[in-house]
Motif scaffolding. Structure first.
Motif, PDB file in Angstrom:
ATOM      1  N   TYR A   1      36.502  43.111  57.046  1.00 20.63           N
ATOM      2  CA  TYR A   1      37.333  42.128  56.350  1.00 20.63           C
ATOM      3  C   TYR A   1      36.607  41.613  55.101  1.00 20.63           C
ATOM      4  N   LEU A   2      35.326  41.253  55.249  1.00 22.02           N
ATOM      5  CA  LEU A   2      34.570  40.760  54.099  1.00 22.02           C
ATOM      6  C   LEU A   2      34.400  41.840  53.040  1.00 22.02           C
ATOM      7  N   MET A   3      34.195  43.079  53.456  1.00 23.43           N
ATOM      8  CA  MET A   3      34.079  44.172  52.506  1.00 23.43           C
ATOM      9  C   MET A   3      35.400  44.368  51.748  1.00 23.43           C
ATOM     10  N   THR A   4      36.513  44.273  52.451  1.00 26.93           N
ATOM     11  CA  THR A   4      37.822  44.434  51.816  1.00 26.93           C
ATOM     12  C   THR A   4      38.120  43.260  50.896  1.00 26.93           C
ATOM     13  N   TRP A   5      37.723  42.042  51.288  1.00 24.65           N
ATOM     14  CA  TRP A   5      37.919  40.881  50.424  1.00 24.65           C
ATOM     15  C   TRP A   5      37.163  41.075  49.116  1.00 24.65           C
ATOM     16  N   GLU A   6      35.934  41.574  49.192  1.00 22.21           N
ATOM     17  CA  GLU A   6      35.161  41.854  47.978  1.00 22.21           C
ATOM     18  C   GLU A   6      35.826  42.938  47.135  1.00 22.21           C
ATOM     19  N   HIS A   7      36.437  43.921  47.788  1.00 17.64           N
ATOM     20  CA  HIS A   7      37.140  44.983  47.068  1.00 17.64           C
ATOM     21  C   HIS A   7      38.344  44.421  46.308  1.00 17.64           C
ATOM     22  N   VAL A   8      39.090  43.524  46.947  1.00 15.70           N
ATOM     23  CA  VAL A   8      40.238  42.882  46.290  1.00 15.70           C
ATOM     24  C   VAL A   8      39.750  42.034  45.114  1.00 15.70           C
ATOM     25  N   GLN A   9      38.654  41.318  45.304  1.00 19.28           N
ATOM     26  CA  GLN A   9      38.077  40.509  44.230  1.00 19.28           C
ATOM     27  C   GLN A   9      37.687  41.392  43.049  1.00 19.28           C
ATOM     28  N   ALA A  10      37.065  42.528  43.317  1.00 24.00           N
ATOM     29  CA  ALA A  10      36.655  43.443  42.246  1.00 24.00           C
ATOM     30  C   ALA A  10      37.868  44.015  41.522  1.00 24.00           C
ATOM     31  N   ALA A  11      38.940  44.322  42.257  1.00 28.24           N
ATOM     32  CA  ALA A  11      40.151  44.845  41.617  1.00 28.24           C
ATOM     33  C   ALA A  11      40.762  43.796  40.687  1.00 28.24           C
ATOM     34  N   CYS A  12      40.763  42.539  41.098  1.00 24.71           N
ATOM     35  CA  CYS A  12      41.288  41.473  40.231  1.00 24.71           C
ATOM     36  C   CYS A  12      40.405  41.277  39.002  1.00 24.71           C
ATOM     37  N   ASN A  13      39.100  41.401  39.177  1.00 24.23           N
ATOM     38  CA  ASN A  13      38.195  41.301  38.023  1.00 24.23           C
ATOM     39  C   ASN A  13      38.426  42.442  37.043  1.00 24.23           C
ATOM     40  N   GLU A  14      38.772  43.622  37.550  1.00 27.01           N
ATOM     41  CA  GLU A  14      39.124  44.731  36.656  1.00 27.01           C
ATOM     42  C   GLU A  14      40.360  44.390  35.838  1.00 27.01           C
ATOM     43  N   GLY A  15      41.325  43.703  36.456  1.00 25.09           N
ATOM     44  CA  GLY A  15      42.509  43.269  35.724  1.00 25.09           C
ATOM     45  C   GLY A  15      42.174  42.276  34.628  1.00 25.09           C
TER      46      GLY A  15
ATOM     47  N   TRP B   1      43.540  27.770  27.174  1.00 22.20           N
ATOM     48  CA  TRP B   1      42.588  26.683  27.283  1.00 22.20           C
ATOM     49  C   TRP B   1      42.068  26.443  25.879  1.00 22.20           C
ATOM     50  N   LEU B   2      42.467  25.344  25.286  1.00 26.10           N
ATOM     51  CA  LEU B   2      42.242  25.063  23.879  1.00 26.10           C
ATOM     52  C   LEU B   2      42.796  26.215  23.043  1.00 26.10           C
ATOM     53  N   LEU B   3      41.958  27.009  22.427  1.00 21.77           N
ATOM     54  CA  LEU B   3      42.433  28.126  21.612  1.00 21.77           C
ATOM     55  C   LEU B   3      42.287  29.469  22.320  1.00 21.77           C
ATOM     56  N   ILE B   4      41.702  29.463  23.495  1.00 23.34           N
ATOM     57  CA  ILE B   4      41.331  30.705  24.165  1.00 23.34           C
ATOM     58  C   ILE B   4      42.395  31.090  25.191  1.00 23.34           C
ATOM     59  N   PRO B   5      42.939  32.304  25.109  1.00 24.90           N
ATOM     60  CA  PRO B   5      43.898  32.747  26.125  1.00 24.90           C
ATOM     61  C   PRO B   5      43.195  33.018  27.460  1.00 24.90           C
ATOM     62  N   VAL B   6      43.826  32.555  28.528  1.00 27.19           N
ATOM     63  CA  VAL B   6      43.277  32.703  29.874  1.00 27.19           C
ATOM     64  C   VAL B   6      44.273  33.494  30.714  1.00 27.19           C
ATOM     65  N   ARG B   7      43.778  34.441  31.493  1.00 24.06           N
ATOM     66  CA  ARG B   7      44.627  35.224  32.396  1.00 24.06           C
ATOM     67  C   ARG B   7      44.208  34.907  33.831  1.00 24.06           C
ATOM     68  N   GLU B   8      45.216  34.675  34.678  1.00 27.46           N
ATOM     69  CA  GLU B   8      44.974  34.395  36.093  1.00 27.46           C
ATOM     70  C   GLU B   8      45.665  35.472  36.919  1.00 27.46           C
ATOM     71  N   ILE B   9      44.924  36.108  37.790  1.00 25.81           N
ATOM     72  CA  ILE B   9      45.470  37.151  38.650  1.00 25.81           C
ATOM     73  C   ILE B   9      45.318  36.706  40.097  1.00 25.81           C
ATOM     74  N   LYS B  10      46.434  36.689  40.812  1.00 29.07           N
ATOM     75  CA  LYS B  10      46.429  36.351  42.238  1.00 29.07           C
ATOM     76  C   LYS B  10      46.855  37.589  43.023  1.00 29.07           C
ATOM     77  N   ALA B  11      46.095  37.892  44.050  1.00 27.51           N
ATOM     78  CA  ALA B  11      46.414  39.036  44.914  1.00 27.51           C
ATOM     79  C   ALA B  11      46.449  38.554  46.353  1.00 27.51           C
TER      80      ALA B  11
END
Length: 148
Positions: free
Chosen positions: A31-45, A84-94
């Motif tokens: 489960y923890l390994m898969t959670w890290e995998h999902v986190q890495a996939a979102c960081n790729e996005g 955020w101020l002048l900087i575009p921010v992207r939020e990815i939820k999985a």
């Protein structure tokens, strides 16, 4: 007094408990390994957003990565942009479902700036330059409203 078979009876009671503890450990480790995998996939996005990839493309990429993992069932990915101020921010939820022996939900939310490091440095330099100008004018020190 003859005690034949006592070791067999004790082993018959202890081995199922050891096996159960091993399965629980395996479930949570995967489960923890898969959670890290999902986190890495979102960081790729998030990194894809720095290359100015559309939201739909980033969401599809994250879903494709997760489809070939242990969290392939019930995957839902949402992408939201804000500023955020002048900087575009992207939020990815999985959100997905991990099932080995029993189902467990995985939810990950990753936020990141869409600006490249060079753009980010330029924007922060502009902010500091504006703050310096305001300080020279006395606006940040309170002198403009009669302060000391």
């Amino acid at each position: 007094m003859r005690l034949k078979g006592t070791a067999t009876v004790e082993a018959a009671m202890i081995f199922p408990l050891v096996f159960l503890l091993l399965m629980v450990f395996l479930q949570y480790a995967l489960y923890l390994m898969t959670w890290e995998h999902v986190q890495a996939a979102c960081n790729e996005g998030i990194l894809a957003g720095r290359a100015h990839v559309a939201d739909e493309t980033a969401a599809t990429h994250v879903e494709d990565v997760l489809r070939h993992s242990l969290a392939g069932r019930g995957t839902a990915v949402s992408v939201r942009q804000s500023r955020w101020l002048l900087i575009p921010v992207r939020e990815i939820k999985a959100h997905c479902l991990f099932t080995l022996f029993f189902p467990m939900k995985i939810g990950v939310c990753v936020r990141g700036y869409e600006a490249s490091p060079e753009e980010f440095c330029q924007i922060t330099d502009l902010i500091w330059e504006c703050a310096g100008t305001l300080k020279e004018a006395g606006i940040l020190t309170g002198k403009w409203c009669g302060g000391g």
